[in-house]
Scaffold this motif. Structure first.
Motif, PDB file in Angstrom:
ATOM      1  N   SER A 233      44.618  -8.202  15.507  1.00 19.97           N
ATOM      2  CA  SER A 233      43.371  -8.705  16.090  1.00 19.97           C
ATOM      3  C   SER A 233      43.524  -9.151  17.534  1.00 19.97           C
TER       4      SER A 233
ATOM      5  N   GLN B  63      34.411   2.883  23.161  1.00 21.78           N
ATOM      6  CA  GLN B  63      33.313   1.975  22.824  1.00 21.78           C
ATOM      7  C   GLN B  63      32.071   2.761  22.413  1.00 21.78           C
TER       8      GLN B  63
ATOM      9  N   TRP C  92      32.764   4.272  19.007  1.00 18.09           N
ATOM     10  CA  TRP C  92      32.742   3.213  17.987  1.00 18.09           C
ATOM     11  C   TRP C  92      31.321   2.989  17.489  1.00 18.09           C
ATOM     12  N   LEU C  93      30.396   2.940  18.416  1.00 21.43           N
ATOM     13  CA  LEU C  93      28.989   2.739  18.041  1.00 21.43           C
ATOM     14  C   LEU C  93      28.414   3.980  17.377  1.00 21.43           C
TER      15      LEU C  93
ATOM     16  N   ASN D 135      29.417   4.060  13.827  1.00 24.85           N
ATOM     17  CA  ASN D 135      29.149   2.817  13.091  1.00 24.85           C
ATOM     18  C   ASN D 135      30.427   2.164  12.572  1.00 24.85           C
TER      19      ASN D 135
ATOM     20  N   PRO E 235      31.993  -0.825  13.581  1.00 26.27           N
ATOM     21  CA  PRO E 235      32.035  -2.269  13.324  1.00 26.27           C
ATOM     22  C   PRO E 235      31.208  -2.683  12.114  1.00 26.27           C
ATOM     23  N   GLN E 236      31.763  -3.556  11.333  1.00 23.89           N
ATOM     24  CA  GLN E 236      31.002  -4.231  10.292  1.00 23.89           C
ATOM     25  C   GLN E 236      31.042  -5.712  10.640  1.00 23.89           C
ATOM     26  N   CYS E 237      32.061  -6.427  10.176  1.00 28.12           N
ATOM     27  CA  CYS E 237      32.132  -7.842  10.565  1.00 28.12           C
ATOM     28  C   CYS E 237      32.508  -7.954  12.039  1.00 28.12           C
ATOM     29  N   GLY E 238      33.271  -6.981  12.545  1.00 31.96           N
ATOM     30  CA  GLY E 238      33.607  -6.917  13.959  1.00 31.96           C
ATOM     31  C   GLY E 238      34.825  -7.701  14.387  1.00 31.96           C
ATOM     32  N   TYR E 239      35.406  -8.495  13.503  1.00 28.95           N
ATOM     33  CA  TYR E 239      36.488  -9.378  13.922  1.00 28.95           C
ATOM     34  C   TYR E 239      37.705  -8.617  14.447  1.00 28.95           C
TER      35      TYR E 239
ATOM     36  N   GLN F 267      37.761  -5.607  15.695  1.00 29.55           N
ATOM     37  CA  GLN F 267      37.413  -4.525  16.612  1.00 29.55           C
ATOM     38  C   GLN F 267      38.070  -4.605  17.983  1.00 29.55           C
TER      39      GLN F 267
ATOM     40  N   CYS G 255      41.873  -4.002   9.002  1.00 25.09           N
ATOM     41  CA  CYS G 255      40.412  -4.122   8.991  1.00 25.09           C
ATOM     42  C   CYS G 255      40.003  -4.566   7.589  1.00 25.09           C
TER      43      CYS G 255
END
Length: 154
Positions: free
Chosen positions: A46, A86, A89-90, A93, A95-99, A101, A132
């Motif tokens: 992280s 970036q 990534w979008l 899709n 990211p979920q919680c994003g922590y 990322q 993740c």
């Protein structure tokens, strides 16, 4: 003793203890909170940043270790979110919680800087030490391959 770090293109001179983890200098002193604290033992990924262009776990690197070096955080990957990773990534899709990322993206950016056309197996090998909790590993692989294709086509 004073330390000078070049973070995201800006020079910062500090008198913090050289034994302070780079992670805490970035988050607490510079208020660059994109880099996340996960485990504090270099196991989760992280906190990945680039130090002189190489991906490192900022919880294990000290301010003294980074003295005189260039540090790039997730905030410095691109000013406007236009880095191919970036965007991919979008698009996928991821990211979920994003922590995780920021660490995932910085590890992936290091991979593509050193291997602009990685295979699925090479992506998996490079990313295997980044955890993740949401399990978006397949989307991460797709996004990295997509970004590699975009970079190749540019």
């Amino acid at each position: 003793m004073s330390h000078t770090l070049h973070v995201n293109g800006q020079q910062h001179t500090t008198d913090v203890d050289g034994a302070m983890p780079l992670l805490w200098f970035l988050r607490d002193t510079l208020e660059l909170t994109g880099t996340k604290y996960g485990c504090g033992m270099g196991l989760c990924g992280s906190c990945v940043v680039h130090l002189d262009g190489a991906a490192v776990r900022s919880c294990l690197v000290t301010v003294g270790d980074a003295d005189g070096k260039k540090v790039t955080t997730i905030e410095g990957l691109s000013e406007d979110g236009s880095h191919p990773l970036q965007i991919a990534w979008l698009r996928h899709n991821v990211p979920q919680c994003g922590y995780c990322q920021p660490g995932q993206l910085m590890t992936a950016a290091d991979l593509l800087a050193n291997n602009p056309s990685p295979s699925a197996a090479e992506i998996d090998a490079a990313m295997q030490a980044n955890i993740c909790r949401c399990g978006t590993y397949k989307r991460i692989r797709l996004a990295i391959a997509d970004a590699a294709s975009q970079i190749q086509g540019a």
